[in-house]
Design a protein around this motif. Structure first.
Motif, PDB file in Angstrom:
ATOM      1  N   GLY A  54      14.127 -13.196  20.022  1.00 46.53           N
ATOM      2  CA  GLY A  54      13.912 -12.599  18.699  1.00 46.53           C
ATOM      3  C   GLY A  54      15.229 -12.424  17.953  1.00 46.53           C
ATOM      4  O   GLY A  54      15.297 -12.651  16.731  1.00 46.53           O
ATOM      5  N   MET A  55      16.276 -12.033  18.684  1.00 47.18           N
ATOM      6  CA  MET A  55      17.592 -11.891  18.058  1.00 47.18           C
ATOM      7  C   MET A  55      18.118 -13.243  17.586  1.00 47.18           C
ATOM      8  O   MET A  55      18.722 -13.353  16.511  1.00 47.18           O
ATOM      9  CB  MET A  55      18.588 -11.247  19.047  1.00 47.18           C
ATOM     10  N   GLN A  56      17.866 -14.286  18.384  1.00 47.34           N
ATOM     11  CA  GLN A  56      18.311 -15.631  17.993  1.00 47.34           C
ATOM     12  C   GLN A  56      17.559 -16.115  16.753  1.00 47.34           C
ATOM     13  O   GLN A  56      18.125 -16.795  15.897  1.00 47.34           O
ATOM     14  CB  GLN A  56      18.130 -16.620  19.156  1.00 47.34           C
ATOM     15  N   VAL A  57      16.279 -15.726  16.634  1.00 49.67           N
ATOM     16  CA  VAL A  57      15.488 -16.074  15.438  1.00 49.67           C
ATOM     17  C   VAL A  57      16.105 -15.383  14.229  1.00 49.67           C
ATOM     18  O   VAL A  57      16.296 -16.000  13.169  1.00 49.67           O
ATOM     19  CB  VAL A  57      14.005 -15.679  15.608  1.00 49.67           C
ATOM     20  N   MET A  58      16.448 -14.096  14.373  1.00 46.74           N
ATOM     21  CA  MET A  58      17.025 -13.334  13.258  1.00 46.74           C
ATOM     22  C   MET A  58      18.352 -13.951  12.790  1.00 46.74           C
ATOM     23  O   MET A  58      18.650 -13.951  11.593  1.00 46.74           O
ATOM     24  CB  MET A  58      17.236 -11.870  13.649  1.00 46.74           C
ATOM     25  N   ARG A  59      19.124 -14.474  13.729  1.00 50.26           N
ATOM     26  CA  ARG A  59      20.396 -15.088  13.370  1.00 50.26           C
ATOM     27  C   ARG A  59      20.208 -16.516  12.843  1.00 50.26           C
ATOM     28  O   ARG A  59      21.150 -17.127  12.375  1.00 50.26           O
ATOM     29  CB  ARG A  59      21.330 -15.116  14.592  1.00 50.26           C
ATOM     30  N   GLY A  60      19.000 -17.052  13.015  1.00 51.45           N
ATOM     31  CA  GLY A  60      18.735 -18.419  12.577  1.00 51.45           C
ATOM     32  C   GLY A  60      19.153 -19.462  13.587  1.00 51.45           C
ATOM     33  O   GLY A  60      19.219 -20.653  13.264  1.00 51.45           O
ATOM     34  N   ASP A  93       8.924 -20.185  16.226  1.00 52.82           N
ATOM     35  CA  ASP A  93       7.851 -20.645  17.113  1.00 52.82           C
ATOM     36  C   ASP A  93       8.241 -20.517  18.598  1.00 52.82           C
ATOM     37  O   ASP A  93       7.388 -20.265  19.450  1.00 52.82           O
ATOM     38  CB  ASP A  93       7.474 -22.104  16.805  1.00 52.82           C
ATOM     39  N   VAL A  94       9.535 -20.686  18.900  1.00 56.69           N
ATOM     40  CA  VAL A  94      10.008 -20.551  20.293  1.00 56.69           C
ATOM     41  C   VAL A  94       9.798 -19.107  20.759  1.00 56.69           C
ATOM     42  O   VAL A  94       9.307 -18.863  21.869  1.00 56.69           O
ATOM     43  CB  VAL A  94      11.502 -20.949  20.404  1.00 56.69           C
ATOM     44  N   TRP A  95      10.154 -18.157  19.911  1.00 59.48           N
ATOM     45  CA  TRP A  95       9.999 -16.738  20.226  1.00 59.48           C
ATOM     46  C   TRP A  95       8.519 -16.377  20.386  1.00 59.48           C
ATOM     47  O   TRP A  95       8.119 -15.715  21.341  1.00 59.48           O
ATOM     48  CB  TRP A  95      10.666 -15.912  19.114  1.00 59.48           C
ATOM     49  N   LEU A  96       7.681 -16.841  19.439  1.00 60.59           N
ATOM     50  CA  LEU A  96       6.240 -16.555  19.495  1.00 60.59           C
ATOM     51  C   LEU A  96       5.585 -17.203  20.713  1.00 60.59           C
ATOM     52  O   LEU A  96       4.679 -16.630  21.325  1.00 60.59           O
ATOM     53  CB  LEU A  96       5.561 -17.006  18.194  1.00 60.59           C
ATOM     54  N   ALA A  97       6.047 -18.390  21.099  1.00 61.67           N
ATOM     55  CA  ALA A  97       5.519 -19.077  22.288  1.00 61.67           C
ATOM     56  C   ALA A  97       5.845 -18.264  23.546  1.00 61.67           C
ATOM     57  O   ALA A  97       5.021 -18.152  24.466  1.00 61.67           O
ATOM     58  CB  ALA A  97       6.082 -20.493  22.393  1.00 61.67           C
ATOM     59  N   LYS A  98       7.065 -17.673  23.593  1.00 58.64           N
ATOM     60  CA  LYS A  98       7.460 -16.856  24.747  1.00 58.64           C
ATOM     61  C   LYS A  98       6.572 -15.617  24.832  1.00 58.64           C
ATOM     62  O   LYS A  98       6.115 -15.237  25.918  1.00 58.64           O
ATOM     63  CB  LYS A  98       8.944 -16.467  24.648  1.00 58.64           C
ATOM     64  N   ILE A  99       6.297 -14.972  23.699  1.00 61.44           N
ATOM     65  CA  ILE A  99       5.419 -13.794  23.674  1.00 61.44           C
ATOM     66  C   ILE A  99       4.021 -14.171  24.167  1.00 61.44           C
ATOM     67  O   ILE A  99       3.428 -13.472  24.997  1.00 61.44           O
ATOM     68  CB  ILE A  99       5.371 -13.182  22.250  1.00 61.44           C
ATOM     69  N   ALA A 100       3.505 -15.309  23.710  1.00 69.72           N
ATOM     70  CA  ALA A 100       2.177 -15.775  24.134  1.00 69.72           C
ATOM     71  C   ALA A 100       2.171 -16.075  25.634  1.00 69.72           C
ATOM     72  O   ALA A 100       1.200 -15.757  26.348  1.00 69.72           O
ATOM     73  CB  ALA A 100       1.766 -17.002  23.335  1.00 69.72           C
ATOM     74  N   GLU A 101       3.263 -16.656  26.133  1.00 70.29           N
ATOM     75  CA  GLU A 101       3.361 -16.991  27.570  1.00 70.29           C
ATOM     76  C   GLU A 101       3.366 -15.714  28.410  1.00 70.29           C
ATOM     77  O   GLU A 101       2.723 -15.642  29.459  1.00 70.29           O
ATOM     78  CB  GLU A 101       4.636 -17.816  27.805  1.00 70.29           C
ATOM     79  N   ILE A 102       4.061 -14.679  27.951  1.00 73.55           N
ATOM     80  CA  ILE A 102       4.091 -13.397  28.677  1.00 73.55           C
ATOM     81  C   ILE A 102       2.699 -12.767  28.677  1.00 73.55           C
ATOM     82  O   ILE A 102       2.231 -12.271  29.709  1.00 73.55           O
ATOM     83  CB  ILE A 102       5.147 -12.446  28.071  1.00 73.55           C
ATOM     84  N   LYS A 103       2.001 -12.810  27.556  1.00 72.58           N
ATOM     85  CA  LYS A 103       0.635 -12.261  27.499  1.00 72.58           C
ATOM     86  C   LYS A 103      -0.296 -13.020  28.439  1.00 72.58           C
ATOM     87  O   LYS A 103      -1.167 -12.426  29.064  1.00 72.58           O
ATOM     88  CB  LYS A 103       0.105 -12.326  26.068  1.00 72.58           C
TER      89      LYS A 103
END
Length: 178
Positions: A150-156, A161-171
């Protein structure tokens, strides 16, 4: 006067080891064993010996099989049959020496706690308790795995989608029960 060595045996148990003159009358109910330098022990059952004179005892496995030596509770013969060793938890369970608690199971040779999912499936914990446990697992995984993304997304640095995919994988890794 000639001295003789003898064992006195009553009901298969060596009750006396005497060196002296031979008794003129034998005691009723007592068996006499005569020899020289007898190595058997007072208190032993004569059926334990292969050679009473030399004091040679039968192997432990044979003594157990013949019921002359009891196996201590929670023990078993070792592979060589020369000594007793502790039974595994699984063997104690099979032998009826221990009982599993509701939240325990056998895994290999050991008793372990059932997983939270197994406890839920067995009705030992409620849906709410199970889902609270899943929330804790997810929270730890989010903190370790998703938050840095998420921090890497904020920095650009990476795509969202990489961050959201990780969240989905954890769920998916830690599913709740509905």
């Amino acid at each position: 006067m000639e001295f003789v060595e003898r064992l006195e045996i009553k009901e298969n148990i060596i009750t006396n080891h005497v060196i002296g003159k031979k008794p003129q009358t034998e005691k009723e109910g007592v068996t006499y064993f005569y020899g020289k330098n007898i190595q058997a022990n007072i208190g032993d059952d004569i059926r334990m010996y292969t050679d009473l004179q030399a004091g040679n005892k039968k192997p432990l496995t044979q003594l157990v099989e013949e019921g002359l030596v009891p196996v201590p509770e929670g023990k078993k013969l070792n592979e060589a049959g020369t000594d007793f060793v502790d039974m595994s938890e699984a063997e104690k369970l099979t032998a009826g020496l221990i009982q599993l608690k509701a939240d325990e199971k056998i895994e290999g040779e050991h008793i372990v706690k059932k997983t939270k999912k197994e406890q839920y499936d067995a009705g030992l914990i409620s849906k709410e308790e199970y889902n609270a446990y899943i929330d804790r697992l997810r929270g730890a995984a989010y903190q370790q795995e998703a938050d840095p993304l998420g921090m890497q997304v904020m920095r650009g640095d990476i795509d969202k989608d990489v961050w959201l995919a990780k969240i989905a994988e954890i769920k998916q890794r830690y599913p709740k029960v509905e």
